[in-house]
Every structure is written in C-alpha cells, then in structure tokens.
Design a protein around this motif. Structure first.
Motif, PDB file in Angstrom:
ATOM      1  N   LEU A 239      64.243 -21.107 -46.154  1.00  0.00           N
ATOM      2  CA  LEU A 239      63.376 -20.117 -46.896  1.00  0.00           C
ATOM      3  C   LEU A 239      63.150 -20.751 -48.341  1.00  0.00           C
ATOM      4  O   LEU A 239      64.191 -20.987 -49.008  1.00  0.00           O
ATOM      5  CB  LEU A 239      64.126 -18.616 -46.856  1.00  0.00           C
TER       6      LEU A 239
ATOM      7  N   ILE B 144      66.075  -8.808 -43.089  1.00  0.00           N
ATOM      8  CA  ILE B 144      66.473 -10.439 -42.493  1.00  0.00           C
ATOM      9  C   ILE B 144      68.095 -10.468 -42.664  1.00  0.00           C
ATOM     10  O   ILE B 144      68.530 -11.220 -41.946  1.00  0.00           O
ATOM     11  CB  ILE B 144      65.787 -11.273 -43.295  1.00  0.00           C
TER      12      ILE B 144
ATOM     13  N   ASN C 121      69.259 -20.512 -45.326  1.00  0.00           N
ATOM     14  CA  ASN C 121      69.069 -21.285 -44.443  1.00  0.00           C
ATOM     15  C   ASN C 121      68.760 -20.489 -42.946  1.00  0.00           C
ATOM     16  O   ASN C 121      68.757 -20.867 -41.998  1.00  0.00           O
ATOM     17  CB  ASN C 121      70.705 -21.619 -44.129  1.00  0.00           C
ATOM     18  N   GLY C 122      68.054 -19.458 -43.382  1.00  0.00           N
ATOM     19  CA  GLY C 122      67.673 -18.501 -42.313  1.00  0.00           C
ATOM     20  C   GLY C 122      68.857 -17.861 -41.230  1.00  0.00           C
ATOM     21  O   GLY C 122      68.261 -17.387 -40.555  1.00  0.00           O
TER      22      GLY C 122
ATOM     23  N   HIS D  25      71.083 -14.785 -40.022  1.00  0.00           N
ATOM     24  CA  HIS D  25      70.712 -13.328 -39.808  1.00  0.00           C
ATOM     25  C   HIS D  25      72.622 -12.823 -39.679  1.00  0.00           C
ATOM     26  O   HIS D  25      72.904 -13.431 -38.781  1.00  0.00           O
ATOM     27  CB  HIS D  25      70.263 -12.946 -38.649  1.00  0.00           C
TER      28      HIS D  25
END
Length: 288
Positions: free
Chosen positions: A2, A118, A158-159, A161
C-alpha cells in the motif's frame, strides 16, 4: 504494498496515552517518507473531513468500548467508498476479554458509511483507571511503543490484515458497555473540589466535552462527563474527588510525563516476576 498519499491520524486522548501512540505513529510514518495529518477528535468536526486514502483512528477503551467521543465522531463522518480505515484501540489491560469486542459498534458505523476497515490492533499503555502495573512496567510500555508501532505500520503497508476477535460473550458485554456512557455522566456530576481549590479554572479549560463551568471561581460539574479523568489528574493541587466510583481514580495520580522522563533500567528480572505472577496477562503477553 500500500502507498497511501493522503493519511489522516485522528485521535482522542484523555490523559495523554492515546495521543502518545498517535504521535509515535506519525513519526514512524515519516521515517518511511509518508506524510500524515493529525487531528484531535475533541476539536474536529467530522463532517468537514475530506476522506483520505487512509484514516487511522486512535481511541482509549472505556468499559469494553471505544470512548463515546470517538463513537460520536465516527457517526458524524461523511460517506466514502474509497477510504481505508485502521482502528487502534489503546488499553491499560491489553488484548484480553472483553476488550477484544471494543471496536464492534464503530465497525458497524464505518461499514454503513462505505469505509473499508483493513486492520485493527490493540496498543497497551500505562493504565490510568482503577489500578496501575507500576512505574517499571509503565516505563517498559513506553520504551517498546516505537517498536510495536513500526511493526503495525509494516503490516498495514504490506497488506496484512489483523482484527480483534471478540467472543460472543465479549460482544454482549460490549453492548452493555453502552451503559458506561450513561454511568460516566453520573460519575462526572459527582466530582467536587475540596476547600483547598485555588479557583484556577484549569479543569474547566481542559475538559474535552465542556462539562465543567466556573461559578464564582468554583468548578461545577454537569452531566456530560465521558470518564476520561483528565480534570482529576491534571488538577495542579489535586483537590478534585468523585463521590461515586472512587476506586477508579489512582491514589497517587497518573503521571505519563514522569514515566517518560525516568531513566531506563534493567527490567528483565522484574518483567519475569511480573509474568510469573499471572497478573495483568494482557500486558504481560504484549511485552513478550
């Protein structure tokens, strides 16, 4: 990975801990070359927010929920279908039941408005309510804050969750926690100054919800209290006392700046003893 261009960090902080987490977050973002805008919820109209790419909300946990001022601010947000949201609850007890359900109400409100949650993760800071883990642990929590914040930011960019997983009973208690918002009003109304009050008016000036009015130099407390304890702990002569829920107030006060200024010392032995006692499990697990 991101790469949000517009980042807003929104926080409410009663006695300074949540603000400290927010500012640390901003500093760690800056080290990665990411600029952010910081807003205080008590001074910001959510309707005027231009939805950023990433909105990070920092809030203390009160009675299994985020602070009522935080919930009210989120409720007033404009709709957005593109904004990603991170929620950072700040607790003195850690990621334990029933705190794990503290974000449930805010999750629902954000979803209705189109925001995309997120990531959410609990941060632990020195407790200002009821009881305290002691100076040594408080200092250690502050020392580990940059490392914990850096790890969180790495996860987000880094995405990764991560969400708080509240059990069914925790969710039920979080619903009951709504009563804390009402109970806080009675707590605030019960606060009174002793005869040693210097009539400085600082309590009135510092109240985030303007619940304290000065009447001929005497602070008068209304029914809008949110139980942040800022007035009690920031009183320069320590003369404000509640008539109910007196155990909520730390006898020696709350001194975040003192913990920050104290010199570092070897904590290994004290941390081990703290863990072996089995007390404050959420804090102990957080420090491992």
């Amino acid at each position: 990975m991101l790469k949000p261009k517009k980042i807003t960090l929104a926080y409410f902080s009663g006695t300074g801990c949540t603000k400290e987490v927010c500012l640390c977050f901003a500093q760690q973002l800056a080290k990665k070359g990411l600029e952010s805008k910081t807003v205080s919820l008590e001074n910001h109209d959510p309707g005027n927010l231009k939805p950023p790419d990433l909105l990070v909300i920092f809030s203390p946990v009160y009675a299994f929920r985020l602070a009522s001022i935080t919930e009210k601010w989120i409720k007033g947000l404009p709709k957005s279908s593109r904004t990603m949201v991170v929620i950072v609850p700040v607790s003195g007890g850690g990621d334990i039941s029933p705190n794990t359900a503290c974000t449930m109400a805010c999750r629902r409100m954000l979803k209705k408005k189109g925001y995309h949650l997120i990531y959410e993760k609990m941060m632990v800071m020195p407790s200002n309510f009821g009881t305290n883990a002691g100076d040594e642990i408080n200092q250690q929590l502050l020392r580990i804050l940059p490392e914990k914040t850096k790890e969180m930011i790495e996860d987000i960019l880094n995405g990764e969750h991560h969400f708080l997983m509240g059990k069914p009973q925790d969710r039920f208690l979080a619903m009951l926690g709504k009563g804390e918002h009402l109970g806080a009003r009675f707590f605030g109304a019960s606060i009174h100054p002793s005869s040693q009050c210097t009539h400085c008016g600082k309590c009135s000036q510092k109240c985030p919800v303007r619940n304290i009015k000065m009447d001929q130099g005497i602070p008068k407390f209304g029914f809008r209290c949110i139980l942040c304890l800022r007035c009690i702990y920031s009183c320069p002569v320590h003369v404000l006392k509640p008539r109910i829920l007196t155990s909520a107030v730390l006898k020696d006060g709350f001194h975040l700046q003192k913990y920050k200024k104290q010199e570092s010392e070897d904590m290994s032995e004290k941390q081990s003893e703290f863990h072996l006692k089995g007390a404050w499990k959420g804090v102990s697990d957080y420090l491992q």
